[in-house]
Design a protein around this motif. Structure first.
Motif, mmCIF file in Angstrom:
data_model
loop_
_atom_site.group_PDB
_atom_site.id
_atom_site.type_symbol
_atom_site.label_atom_id
_atom_site.label_comp_id
_atom_site.label_asym_id
_atom_site.label_seq_id
_atom_site.Cartn_x
_atom_site.Cartn_y
_atom_site.Cartn_z
ATOM 1 N N HIS A 55 0.839 -1.205 0.000
ATOM 2 C CA HIS A 55 0.000 0.000 0.000
ATOM 3 C C HIS A 55 0.870 1.250 0.000
ATOM 4 O O HIS A 55 2.082 1.171 0.214
ATOM 5 N N THR A 67 0.648 5.264 1.711
ATOM 6 C CA THR A 67 -0.108 6.039 2.706
ATOM 7 C C THR A 67 0.200 7.529 2.600
ATOM 8 O O THR A 67 1.370 7.925 2.520
ATOM 9 N N HIS A 70 4.350 7.269 3.479
ATOM 10 C CA HIS A 70 5.248 6.118 3.314
ATOM 11 C C HIS A 70 4.714 5.178 2.248
ATOM 12 O O HIS A 70 3.572 5.291 1.810
ATOM 13 N N ALA A 93 4.562 0.926 1.287
ATOM 14 C CA ALA A 93 4.720 -0.407 1.891
ATOM 15 C C ALA A 93 4.816 -1.467 0.803
ATOM 16 O O ALA A 93 4.003 -1.495 -0.121
ATOM 17 N N TYR A 137 9.147 -1.023 9.616
ATOM 18 C CA TYR A 137 9.441 0.213 8.882
ATOM 19 C C TYR A 137 10.945 0.367 8.731
ATOM 20 O O TYR A 137 11.704 0.056 9.651
ATOM 21 N N GLU A 164 7.938 0.588 4.292
ATOM 22 C CA GLU A 164 7.345 -0.367 5.219
ATOM 23 C C GLU A 164 7.356 -1.720 4.513
ATOM 24 O O GLU A 164 7.284 -1.772 3.281
HETATM 25 ZN ZN ZN Z 1 1.555 1.639 6.046
#
Ligand code: ZN
Length: 308
Positions: A8, A10, A210, A212, A247, A257
């Motif tokens: 994902h 964010t 961030h 991931a 992280y 992440e």
């Molecule tokens: Zn995240």
């Protein structure tokens, strides 16, 4: 051991409902989870994705009401690439975005636009191997629906120099010119560094917090050890209820992440009704009545349709 492409990305928004209206309403993603920032439970954490909320399709936002606009600078992601099935889909989205007040720009096989808070996106034809991850929306024909996240671009110094922490430690392939590919068993994601602008970046509304990448559950602790052994900074495992996370601050400054593929968003909600009620992690459930009073209401368009 290999990462499975993207999990994902964010961001930060100043207005949760406007965010839902744009991503679920205009872009036709599914609003799959309404929860809070586990580290700061008085702020929303909203998740959007395909029908299942599958890794590779997920865009998420923390809401800080009234936050000042951010600006991408060195060590920050500045553009997110979303896949669509065909060049005809770019035509469809050019029309639909314009109808909804965005100002899309067509450019050599891509369609660029900004969300209402200035976050930059590029729609690209996803024709190099990612299986489609679609959501259903009454105004978006399936043949034009967004098919998942194809890539992201960040600002860096030494943008054209191979970053060994990515290639040697995390398993990215360097393609030259600042461009990388992370290939998993089913999905891949493109990653790139561009020359940084001559100003400082600022976290705020419309900026990326961030990115991931996805790990098989059984590999997660080994990724943590691998980054640590390579001398990298890595956190302890955080339980995010829908996945577990570590992280990493990659050497160019972007917050990475690594998130597990499971258990996913159906762990605390019926798959038919994802994102319709405020879900709280166990450690914050005792705050429910206070949070329901203080958080500004956010309506999921699918739940609203059933009530109508
Ligand atoms: Zn995240």
């Amino acid at each position: 051991m290999q990462l499975e492409g993207l999990h994902h990305i964010t961001m930060i928004t100043a207005d949760a409902q406007a965010n839902v209206d744009f991503y679920a309403g205009v872009l036709g993603l599914r609003f799959v989870k309404k929860t809070v920032n586990f580290d700061q439970p008085d702020a929303y954490h909203l998740y959007f994705g395909d029908e299942q909320g599958a890794p590779g399709s997920i865009l998420t936002w923390f809401e800080f009401p009234g936050a000042a606009k951010g600006r991408p600078g060195i060590g920050m992601i500045h553009t997110i690439q979303l896949g669509v099935p065909s060049a005809a889909s770019l035509d469809f989205w050019e029309g639909r975005l314009r109808e909804h007040g965005a100002e899309p720009h067509r450019d050599e096989g891509t369609l660029r636009f900004e969300d209402p808070e200035g976050l930059a996106f590029e729609l690209v034809v996803a024709d190099d191997g990612n299986p489609p991850l679609r959501a259903e929306h009454p105004e978006v024909p399936a043949e034009h629906a967004i098919t998942g996240i194809e890539g992201a671009r960040a600002y860096s110094a030494y943008d054209g120099v191979e970053e060994k922490a990515l290639t040697d430690v995390l398993g990215f392939t360097y393609e030259g010119g600042g461009r990388y590919r992370l290939q998993g068993r089913e999905r891949h994601v493109h990653w790139a560094y561009d020359p940084a602008p001559p100003h400082h970046g600022r976290q705020g509304a419309g900026s990326v917090h961030h990115i991931a990448f996805a790990s098989q559950d059984e590999d997660h602790l080994r990724w943590q050890a691998r980054v640590g052994d390579a001398g990298g900074y890595v956190t302890g495992v955080q339980d995010r209820d829908y996945f577990r996370s570590i992280y990493i601050r990659e050497p160019r400054g972007v917050l990475f992440e690594i998130a597990t593929m499971s258990p996913g968003f159906a762990v605390d909600e019926d798959p038919e009704h994802l994102g319709e009620q405020l879900r709280l992690p166990r450690q914050h459930e005792h705050l429910r009545s206070q949070l329901e009073r203080e958080l500004r209401p956010v309506v999921n368009p699918r739940a609203a349709k059933e009530l109508a």
